[in-house]
Motif scaffolding. Structure first.
Motif, PDB file in Angstrom:
ATOM      1  N   SER A  22     -33.149  -0.616  36.337  1.00 26.62           N
ATOM      2  CA  SER A  22     -32.455  -0.392  35.069  1.00 26.62           C
ATOM      3  C   SER A  22     -33.447  -0.266  33.925  1.00 26.62           C
ATOM      4  N   ARG A 139     -20.877  -1.123  40.735  1.00 29.11           N
ATOM      5  CA  ARG A 139     -21.532  -2.098  39.868  1.00 29.11           C
ATOM      6  C   ARG A 139     -23.015  -1.775  39.717  1.00 29.11           C
ATOM      7  N   GLY A 142     -23.468   1.189  37.456  1.00 23.69           N
ATOM      8  CA  GLY A 142     -23.143   0.768  36.095  1.00 23.69           C
ATOM      9  C   GLY A 142     -24.272  -0.009  35.449  1.00 23.69           C
ATOM     10  N   THR A 143     -24.944  -0.863  36.226  1.00 26.23           N
ATOM     11  CA  THR A 143     -26.064  -1.642  35.691  1.00 26.23           C
ATOM     12  C   THR A 143     -27.232  -0.747  35.316  1.00 26.23           C
ATOM     13  N   THR A 146     -26.427   1.209  32.245  1.00 28.33           N
ATOM     14  CA  THR A 146     -26.568   0.416  31.024  1.00 28.33           C
ATOM     15  C   THR A 146     -28.002   0.441  30.528  1.00 28.33           C
ATOM     16  N   LEU A 149     -28.655   3.876  28.939  1.00 26.93           N
ATOM     17  CA  LEU A 149     -28.028   3.997  27.621  1.00 26.93           C
ATOM     18  C   LEU A 149     -28.777   3.180  26.573  1.00 26.93           C
ATOM     19  N   LEU A 150     -29.174   1.956  26.945  1.00 24.76           N
ATOM     20  CA  LEU A 150     -29.903   1.129  25.994  1.00 24.76           C
ATOM     21  C   LEU A 150     -31.250   1.767  25.644  1.00 24.76           C
ATOM     22  N   SER A 266     -21.908   3.513  24.166  1.00 22.66           N
ATOM     23  CA  SER A 266     -21.903   2.939  25.511  1.00 22.66           C
ATOM     24  C   SER A 266     -20.543   2.349  25.855  1.00 22.66           C
ATOM     25  N   SER A 270     -17.753   3.635  29.286  1.00 21.89           N
ATOM     26  CA  SER A 270     -17.007   2.838  30.257  1.00 21.89           C
ATOM     27  C   SER A 270     -15.515   3.137  30.188  1.00 21.89           C
ATOM     28  N   GLN A 325     -20.165  10.775  24.055  1.00 18.84           N
ATOM     29  CA  GLN A 325     -20.234  10.086  25.335  1.00 18.84           C
ATOM     30  C   GLN A 325     -18.971  10.301  26.160  1.00 18.84           C
TER      31      GLN A 325
END
Length: 420
Positions: A22, A139, A142-143, A146, A149-150, A266, A270, A325
């Motif tokens: 990530s 999951r 998704g992690t 994240t 995106l950050l 972000s 989701s 997004q």
């Protein structure tokens, strides 16, 4: 698959390795966004015009687009750990070229090459999904998503703060060191993994390009994504000039904090993904396209420099990021439902178009800012958003094919995770 020489077994992806992947994706893509709040200070330091400074963003996105087209498909034929490590190490090298650039030529060269190899993020993303156990795949993606995106959202903030501490070059030196560290850690922590599409490199590229001719859903959504991301790039290319100019007079660190406002994007990713899973991807696209158009009305009110103008500007940034997004996630949900077995190449094809749109948007901003200032930029952004609404309407009004034909409304395949 090659023998596993790492500490993780495919299907048993530990939390430490997942966190590393990530972080690697976030740091890889961040290098393409550092310059956006620093365009004014970079221009002054190297004695560049505003148009030339804005080209830093354009060449970064162009390089990234070429990497998506030329390098990402290699994940279907080369050992993925080695590919990810080489790309991360190359990114570190090219970041040092940018950091030490004495003139525009080397600055743009380093930026373009950094963009090219920073597609390591798009190699790591499907790598993580493959290593994860089937029950944990959502999951896992998704992690990693994240982190990506950050990296995009916080790059501008980090750039502003580091530039205040040590100048704009510090930003690139720090990212180069971190990317070199990521290359070492990925080599030590990841297992070797090879998947093969049974094609040589030229045939692999041809098959990626052929998808545009074979899949109308990909064509329509690629164009829509390109138009929407062009508008997104218009905002983030021009906002540094606005905020550092006489209307606001902000310093680099304050301009960088605008990236935090985009964190709302972000959240929409989701939510849009969940709605798309319920078969509402087309409605999500339509609502988001309209919101994207409306955001430019708020942004146009933000050019005055007062408290109310700032409030309108910040509201416009939030709405634009949310809408962009949502369009992106709904696009990918439909595109990846076309051929689940070819998602890497679909990802390459769609994302190449997506970032080509961003490069065009940045290039147009360079010309429009000099001629029309903030008002001209907002008119350009609104025109692109209106084109996005028109594309969505045309897609919904197209004739329904005979029974058994595949359409953009046919997304019976399992939904795919979104990537940037």
């Amino acid at each position: 698959m090659e023998p596993d020489h790492g500490p993780e077994q495919p299907g048993r992806l530990g939390p430490g390795t997942l966190l590393l992947m990530s972080a690697a994706t976030g740091l890889a893509v961040a290098g393409n966004y550092f310059a956006q709040p620093l365009l004014d200070v970079i221009g002054h330091d190297l004695r560049l015009s505003a148009a030339t400074a804005a080209l830093v963003v354009t060449v970064a996105q162009t390089g990234y687009g070429l990497g998506l087209l030329l390098l990402v498909p290699l994940g279907d034929m080369l050992e993925r750990r080695r590919l990810a490590v080489v790309l991360c190490a190359a990114t570190a090298v090219f970041l040092t070229v940018t950091a030490s650039a004495p003139n525009a030529a080397l600055l743009l060269t380093g930026t373009a090459l950094t963009g090219l190899t920073s597609v390591a993020a798009q190699v790591v993303m499907p790598y993580a999904a493959t290593l994860a156990a089937p029950a944990e795949r959502g999951r896992t993606v998704g992690t990693v998503m994240t982190g990506l995106l950050l990296g995009i959202l916080l790059a501008r903030t980090a750039a502003g703060l580091l530039a205040e501490l040590g100048g704009w070059r510090t930003v690139y030196w720090v990212n180069a060191a971190l990317m070199l560290l990521m290359a070492v850690l990925l080599r030590l922590r990841l297992p070797a993994l090879r998947t093969s599409a049974g094609l040589r490199y030229p045939a692999l590229l041809r098959s990626t390009l052929a998808l545009f001719g074979q899949e109308p859903v990909l064509r329509r959504r690629a164009v829509l994504g390109a138009v929407c991301f062009a508008g997104f790039s218009v905002l983030w290319t021009a906002v540094a000039f606005l905020m550092s100019g006489p209307a606001y007079g902000w310093q680099e660190s304050a301009i960088g904090l605008l990236g935090l406002v985009g964190a709302a994007g972000s959240l929409s990713a989701s939510a849009a993904g969940r709605l798309a899973d319920r078969g509402l991807a087309h409605r999500v696209t339509g609502v988001a396209a309209v919101l994207l158009l409306g955001s430019w009305g708020l942004l146009a009110l933000g050019g005055g420099g007062g408290a109310w103008s700032l409030a309108a500007l910040l509201a416009g940034v939030v709405v634009l990021d949310l809408a962009a997004q949502a369009v992106h996630v709904s696009n990918q949900n439909l595109v990846y439902g076309v051929r689940p077995e070819a998602r890497n190449r679909l990802n390459s094809a769609y994302m190449t178009s997506y970032f080509a749109g961003g490069a065009v948007g940045s290039a147009l901003t360079s010309a429009v800012w000099g001629a029309g200032g903030w008002a001209g930029v907002c008119a350009l952004g609104a025109a692109l958003a209106a084109a996005g609404v028109a594309l969505w309407v045309l897609d919904r009004l197209r004739p329904v094919p005979p029974a058994g034909g595949r359409t953009a409304h046919d997304h019976r395949s399992e939904p795919a995770p979104a990537t940037l």
